[in-house]
Motif scaffolding. Structure first.
Motif, PDB file in Angstrom:
ATOM      1  N   GLN A  59      14.670  -8.542 -10.797  1.00  0.00           N
ATOM      2  CA  GLN A  59      15.310  -9.827 -10.496  1.00  0.00           C
ATOM      3  C   GLN A  59      14.958 -10.298  -9.088  1.00  0.00           C
ATOM      4  OE1 GLN A  59      19.416 -10.180 -11.726  1.00  0.00           O
ATOM      5  NE2 GLN A  59      19.906 -11.510  -9.998  1.00  0.00           N
ATOM      6  N   GLU A  60      14.825  -9.368  -8.167  1.00  0.00           N
ATOM      7  CA  GLU A  60      14.547  -9.719  -6.774  1.00  0.00           C
ATOM      8  C   GLU A  60      13.084 -10.059  -6.521  1.00  0.00           C
ATOM      9  OE1 GLU A  60      15.853  -6.611  -4.210  1.00  0.00           O
ATOM     10  OE2 GLU A  60      17.934  -6.679  -4.874  1.00  0.00           O
ATOM     11  N   THR A  61      12.212  -9.755  -7.469  1.00  0.00           N
ATOM     12  CA  THR A  61      10.775  -9.920  -7.244  1.00  0.00           C
ATOM     13  C   THR A  61      10.202 -11.095  -8.034  1.00  0.00           C
ATOM     14  OG1 THR A  61      10.431  -8.189  -8.915  1.00  0.00           O
ATOM     15  CG2 THR A  61      10.308  -7.526  -6.602  1.00  0.00           C
ATOM     16  N   PHE A  62      10.938 -12.162  -8.141  1.00  0.00           N
ATOM     17  CA  PHE A  62      10.440 -13.372  -8.823  1.00  0.00           C
ATOM     18  C   PHE A  62       9.163 -13.858  -8.132  1.00  0.00           C
ATOM     19  CE2 PHE A  62      10.284 -18.072  -8.904  1.00  0.00           C
ATOM     20  CZ  PHE A  62      10.085 -18.236 -10.263  1.00  0.00           C
ATOM     21  N   GLY A  63       8.146 -14.156  -8.943  1.00  0.00           N
ATOM     22  CA  GLY A  63       6.878 -14.640  -8.398  1.00  0.00           C
ATOM     23  C   GLY A  63       5.886 -13.549  -8.065  1.00  0.00           C
ATOM     24  N   PHE A  64       6.280 -12.274  -8.229  1.00  0.00           N
ATOM     25  CA  PHE A  64       5.364 -11.162  -7.964  1.00  0.00           C
ATOM     26  C   PHE A  64       4.409 -10.990  -9.147  1.00  0.00           C
ATOM     27  CE2 PHE A  64       7.161  -8.254  -4.462  1.00  0.00           C
ATOM     28  CZ  PHE A  64       7.675  -9.338  -3.766  1.00  0.00           C
ATOM     29  N   SER A  65       3.164 -10.650  -8.845  1.00  0.00           N
ATOM     30  CA  SER A  65       2.190 -10.347  -9.902  1.00  0.00           C
ATOM     31  C   SER A  65       2.304  -8.873 -10.275  1.00  0.00           C
ATOM     32  CB  SER A  65       0.778 -10.644  -9.414  1.00  0.00           C
ATOM     33  OG  SER A  65       0.414  -9.744  -8.370  1.00  0.00           O
ATOM     34  N   GLY A  66       1.607  -8.483 -11.339  1.00  0.00           N
ATOM     35  CA  GLY A  66       1.614  -7.083 -11.741  1.00  0.00           C
ATOM     36  C   GLY A  66       1.076  -6.176 -10.652  1.00  0.00           C
ATOM     37  N   ALA A  67       0.027  -6.631  -9.954  1.00  0.00           N
ATOM     38  CA  ALA A  67      -0.550  -5.835  -8.870  1.00  0.00           C
ATOM     39  C   ALA A  67       0.446  -5.656  -7.724  1.00  0.00           C
ATOM     40  CB  ALA A  67      -1.827  -6.499  -8.358  1.00  0.00           C
ATOM     41  N   GLN A  68       1.204  -6.703  -7.423  1.00  0.00           N
ATOM     42  CA  GLN A  68       2.208  -6.597  -6.350  1.00  0.00           C
ATOM     43  C   GLN A  68       3.333  -5.649  -6.743  1.00  0.00           C
ATOM     44  OE1 GLN A  68       2.794 -10.923  -6.040  1.00  0.00           O
ATOM     45  NE2 GLN A  68       2.306 -10.756  -3.858  1.00  0.00           N
ATOM     46  N   LEU A  69       3.723  -5.674  -8.020  1.00  0.00           N
ATOM     47  CA  LEU A  69       4.783  -4.768  -8.478  1.00  0.00           C
ATOM     48  C   LEU A  69       4.315  -3.319  -8.431  1.00  0.00           C
ATOM     49  CD1 LEU A  69       6.049  -6.898 -11.494  1.00  0.00           C
ATOM     50  CD2 LEU A  69       7.309  -6.439  -9.387  1.00  0.00           C
ATOM     51  N   GLU A  70       3.053  -3.083  -8.773  1.00  0.00           N
ATOM     52  CA  GLU A  70       2.500  -1.732  -8.659  1.00  0.00           C
ATOM     53  C   GLU A  70       2.527  -1.281  -7.203  1.00  0.00           C
ATOM     54  OE1 GLU A  70      -0.276   1.367  -7.790  1.00  0.00           O
ATOM     55  OE2 GLU A  70      -0.568  -0.717  -7.164  1.00  0.00           O
ATOM     56  N   SER A  71       2.230  -2.224  -6.296  1.00  0.00           N
ATOM     57  CA  SER A  71       2.258  -1.914  -4.870  1.00  0.00           C
ATOM     58  C   SER A  71       3.681  -1.611  -4.397  1.00  0.00           C
ATOM     59  CB  SER A  71       1.673  -3.080  -4.069  1.00  0.00           C
ATOM     60  OG  SER A  71       1.627  -2.791  -2.696  1.00  0.00           O
ATOM     61  N   VAL A  72       4.667  -2.336  -4.935  1.00  0.00           N
ATOM     62  CA  VAL A  72       6.069  -2.083  -4.589  1.00  0.00           C
ATOM     63  C   VAL A  72       6.444  -0.648  -4.960  1.00  0.00           C
ATOM     64  CG1 VAL A  72       8.457  -2.618  -5.227  1.00  0.00           C
ATOM     65  CG2 VAL A  72       6.880  -4.468  -4.668  1.00  0.00           C
ATOM     66  N   ALA A  73       6.096  -0.229  -6.184  1.00  0.00           N
ATOM     67  CA  ALA A  73       6.418   1.129  -6.634  1.00  0.00           C
ATOM     68  C   ALA A  73       5.718   2.169  -5.763  1.00  0.00           C
ATOM     69  CB  ALA A  73       6.014   1.300  -8.092  1.00  0.00           C
ATOM     70  N   ASN A  74       4.473   1.896  -5.407  1.00  0.00           N
ATOM     71  CA  ASN A  74       3.708   2.845  -4.598  1.00  0.00           C
ATOM     72  C   ASN A  74       4.250   2.932  -3.167  1.00  0.00           C
ATOM     73  OD1 ASN A  74       1.307   4.611  -4.647  1.00  0.00           O
ATOM     74  ND2 ASN A  74       0.566   3.236  -3.038  1.00  0.00           N
ATOM     75  N   GLU A  75       4.541   1.763  -2.569  1.00  0.00           N
ATOM     76  CA  GLU A  75       5.070   1.749  -1.199  1.00  0.00           C
ATOM     77  C   GLU A  75       6.445   2.396  -1.124  1.00  0.00           C
ATOM     78  OE1 GLU A  75       3.615   0.992   1.526  1.00  0.00           O
ATOM     79  OE2 GLU A  75       1.773   0.137   0.707  1.00  0.00           O
ATOM     80  N   ALA A  76       7.256   2.205  -2.156  1.00  0.00           N
ATOM     81  CA  ALA A  76       8.582   2.842  -2.173  1.00  0.00           C
ATOM     82  C   ALA A  76       8.434   4.364  -2.163  1.00  0.00           C
ATOM     83  CB  ALA A  76       9.360   2.390  -3.409  1.00  0.00           C
ATOM     84  N   ALA A  77       7.455   4.862  -2.926  1.00  0.00           N
ATOM     85  CA  ALA A  77       7.213   6.304  -2.956  1.00  0.00           C
ATOM     86  C   ALA A  77       6.734   6.801  -1.585  1.00  0.00           C
ATOM     87  CB  ALA A  77       6.182   6.634  -4.032  1.00  0.00           C
ATOM     88  N   ILE A  78       5.929   5.985  -0.906  1.00  0.00           N
ATOM     89  CA  ILE A  78       5.431   6.358   0.423  1.00  0.00           C
ATOM     90  C   ILE A  78       6.589   6.430   1.426  1.00  0.00           C
ATOM     91  CG2 ILE A  78       4.029   5.560   2.381  1.00  0.00           C
ATOM     92  CD1 ILE A  78       2.041   4.452   0.300  1.00  0.00           C
ATOM     93  N   TYR A  79       7.497   5.440   1.364  1.00  0.00           N
ATOM     94  CA  TYR A  79       8.659   5.460   2.262  1.00  0.00           C
ATOM     95  C   TYR A  79       9.511   6.714   2.015  1.00  0.00           C
ATOM     96  CZ  TYR A  79       8.001   0.717   4.079  1.00  0.00           C
ATOM     97  OH  TYR A  79       7.511  -0.388   4.723  1.00  0.00           O
ATOM     98  N   ALA A  80       9.687   7.089   0.730  1.00  0.00           N
ATOM     99  CA  ALA A  80      10.470   8.280   0.413  1.00  0.00           C
ATOM    100  C   ALA A  80       9.780   9.538   0.939  1.00  0.00           C
ATOM    101  CB  ALA A  80      10.672   8.374  -1.100  1.00  0.00           C
ATOM    102  N   MET A  81       8.441   9.586   0.823  1.00  0.00           N
ATOM    103  CA  MET A  81       7.689  10.747   1.304  1.00  0.00           C
ATOM    104  C   MET A  81       7.792  10.870   2.826  1.00  0.00           C
ATOM    105  SD  MET A  81       3.660  11.658   0.726  1.00  0.00           S
ATOM    106  CE  MET A  81       3.128  10.367   1.875  1.00  0.00           C
ATOM    107  N   ARG A  82       7.783   9.713   3.532  1.00  0.00           N
ATOM    108  CA  ARG A  82       7.911   9.751   4.996  1.00  0.00           C
ATOM    109  C   ARG A  82       9.211  10.425   5.417  1.00  0.00           C
ATOM    110  NH1 ARG A  82       6.242   3.577   6.782  1.00  0.00           N
ATOM    111  NH2 ARG A  82       4.025   3.694   6.232  1.00  0.00           N
ATOM    112  N   GLU A  83      10.272  10.172   4.660  1.00  0.00           N
ATOM    113  CA  GLU A  83      11.579  10.751   4.981  1.00  0.00           C
ATOM    114  C   GLU A  83      11.748  12.146   4.391  1.00  0.00           C
ATOM    115  OE1 GLU A  83      14.663   8.137   3.701  1.00  0.00           O
ATOM    116  OE2 GLU A  83      13.904   6.400   4.814  1.00  0.00           O
ATOM    117  N   ASN A  84      10.750  12.562   3.582  1.00  0.00           N
ATOM    118  CA  ASN A  84      10.853  13.844   2.873  1.00  0.00           C
ATOM    119  C   ASN A  84      12.080  13.860   1.966  1.00  0.00           C
ATOM    120  OD1 ASN A  84       9.738  16.332   2.254  1.00  0.00           O
ATOM    121  ND2 ASN A  84      10.972  17.430   3.772  1.00  0.00           N
ATOM    122  N   ALA A  85      12.371  12.698   1.368  1.00  0.00           N
ATOM    123  CA  ALA A  85      13.528  12.560   0.480  1.00  0.00           C
ATOM    124  C   ALA A  85      13.223  13.184  -0.882  1.00  0.00           C
ATOM    125  CB  ALA A  85      13.884  11.084   0.302  1.00  0.00           C
ATOM    126  N   PRO A  86      14.233  13.749  -1.552  1.00  0.00           N
ATOM    127  CA  PRO A  86      13.999  14.384  -2.865  1.00  0.00           C
ATOM    128  C   PRO A  86      13.661  13.375  -3.963  1.00  0.00           C
ATOM    129  CG  PRO A  86      16.338  14.338  -2.349  1.00  0.00           C
ATOM    130  CD  PRO A  86      15.632  13.877  -1.118  1.00  0.00           C
TER     131      PRO A  86
END
Length: 501
Positions: free
Chosen positions: A273-300
């Motif tokens: 709902q928050e990503t109106f106007g995002f393309s499929g490539a941008q959504l893939e990037s969102v999922a990937n960047e979220a994983a990177i942020y979690a890895m930076r914090e060493n979150a489970p």
């Protein structure tokens, strides 16, 4: 070594002959002719090398593992493409009905919507030989090279299909607008020859071909293509691969987070709902960047806040090191709170967060949560959105007595929407032909609309002084004001105003 000896010996012999009094002019003429012959031979060798490089740059793509199920959303586009592909599979059935085979499919739409993925899924769906090329690969400085590469491309897919025992082949040409642009007498001869060769090859595709060939092309600029390409009998099907709607965005996020550990507070529906106007490539990037942020914090697991940070990064860019002064920070906070108050006033529940940390070129921003995907706008909806755009500058006027350059982009958006009201026949001018109406008249009407909305926005913001004061304090201290906290401030202010009355 031979060249060095030649360069040293020949001038020495000429100087010796000149010393003896021999006329060396015939020798010089002979050398010039010989040099010209060697130059032409070298040039032909270079052209052959260019052609060879072109052939090597186009290669058969390994059998794709991508299926249509791996592509989120785009149900209509996938259905249309599958129907075209069925003509490759069910040859006897199309002959029974006397159907001419579809020769070409044109995929159009914004970047990142999955056009290339759909072409790869098509090859897997039909078990076809698959050869891919980009439009830029056919363009060289030498006339005729592009046309030869087109011939080689069709020959290559036929050879590959025969080698693998396949009944069909698919040629995918990305960025076809590079070679298929409109011919208006201004293009180079090389472009015309390349396009003409493509048209000739497509005209040569028949029902009896073995293997059967289908050309799939992709472009972001269908309006730039030559009409000869678009007519029936060449690219018969034009399939729009558009930006995904909310349901499709959730499907895409589900696909790209399937192998990622998600925390319990993550709602893919909310992120969609928050990503109106995002393309499929941008959504893939969102999922990937979220994983990177979690890895930076060493979150489970990947938490909701990681996705929030990822959406901000994809939308606005990474955080920057610019450090604004205390006065600038306070001014930016007032500006962004103006946007946020107006947004909540016109669409309650729309503010996701107000942020004071710089990203990209912005010193602060308000991330809004669209309540629903909208594709048609009434005058009332456009006016409300204009008020949101103007609210930042109005807040600066109220608290600082004037505007700043931070409102430039806001004004550009507001002007665009005001002009849309006029062009759509929703202003006092009525239905107008923009080519015939006086520009000064349009300018006056746009200014009138903006002045009315500026005054209306000013009245709204003046009633929320307590929200400004409390919100600025939180932003200066924490840099982020979350939507639920912001709405609590608005509720408190509303009750205070009611008691005052």
């Amino acid at each position: 070594m031979g060249k060095e000896v030649l360069y040293g010996v020949v001038p020495g012999i000429l100087i010796f002959l000149l010393f003896l009094g021999v006329n060396i002019t015939p020798f010089l003429l002979f050398g010039a002719v010989l040099g010209g012959i060697f130059f032409l031979m070298a040039r032909q060798g270079n052209m052959a090398a260019l052609s060879a490089r072109g052939k090597s740059s186009r290669h058969a793509v390994p059998k794709s593992t991508i299926t249509f199920a791996d592509i989120g959303g785009q149900e209509r586009a996938k259905k249309e493409l599958k129907e075209a592909l069925d003509f490759l599979i069910h040859k006897e059935k199309i002959e029974q009905y006397g159907i001419r085979p579809i020769k070409g499919v044109l995929l159009t739409g914004p970047p990142g919507t999955g056009k290339t993925l759909m072409a790869k899924a098509a090859a897997n769906y039909t078990d076809s030989a698959f050869v891919a090329a980009s439009g830029s690969q056919f363009i060289e400085m030498y006339v005729g090279v592009g046309a030869q590469r087109i011939r080689d491309l069709f020959k290559e897919v036929r050879t590959l299909a025969e080698k693998n025992g396949q009944d069909s082949g698919i040629i995918f040409i990305d960025e076809i607008d590079v070679i298929g642009g409109k011919r208006e007498g201004q293009q180079q001869r090389e472009y015309d020859q390349t396009l003409n060769q493509l048209l000739t090859e497509m005209d040569g595709i028949t029902t009896s071909d073995k293997p059967r060939i289908l050309v799939i092309a992709a472009t972001n600029r269908k309006d730039m293509l030559d009409s000869a390409l678009l007519r029936p009998g060449r690219f018969d099907r034009h399939i729009t691969v558009d930006l995904p709607d909310k349901t499709a965005r959730e499907q895409i996020l589900t696909i790209h987070t399937a192998k990622k550990p998600l925390a319990a507070d993550v709602s893919l529906e909310q992120i969609a709902q928050e990503t109106f106007g995002f393309s499929g490539a941008q959504l893939e990037s969102v999922a990937n960047e979220a994983a990177i942020y979690a890895m930076r914090e060493n979150a489970p697991a990947i938490a909701r806040r990681h996705f929030s940070q990822a959406v901000d990064k994809v939308m606005m860019g990474e955080k920057v090191d610019r450090e604004a002064s205390a006065d600038e920070k306070r001014r930016v906070a007032m500006h962004e709170l103006g946007h946020a108050i107006a947004s909540e006033w016109v669409r309650p529940g729309s503010v996701s967060q107000v942020t004071l940390s710089p990203r990209g070129q912005a010193l602060g921003y308000v991330r809004q949560n669209p309540m629903e995907d909208r594709y048609l706008y009434t005058r009332e909806a456009l006016e409300k959105q204009i008020m949101v755009c103007l609210a930042g500058a109005v807040a600066e006027e109220i608290y600082y007595g004037g505007r700043s350059t931070g409102s430039k982009n806001d004004f550009e958006q507001a002007l665009g929407m005001a002009q849309e009201i006029v062009q759509s026949g929703m202003s006092r001018l009525g239905i107008v032909n923009m080519k015939l109406v006086d520009r000064h008249q349009v300018h006056e009407e746009v200014n009138r609309l903006l002045e009315e909305l500026l005054e209306k926005t000013r009245e709204v913001l003046k009633r929320h002084d307590a929200v400004f004061q409390a919100g600025v304090g939180i932003l200066l201290e924490q840099e982020v004001l979350h939507g639920h906290t912001f709405r609590e401030l608005l509720t408190t202010n509303k009750h205070a105003n009611e008691l005052a009355v």
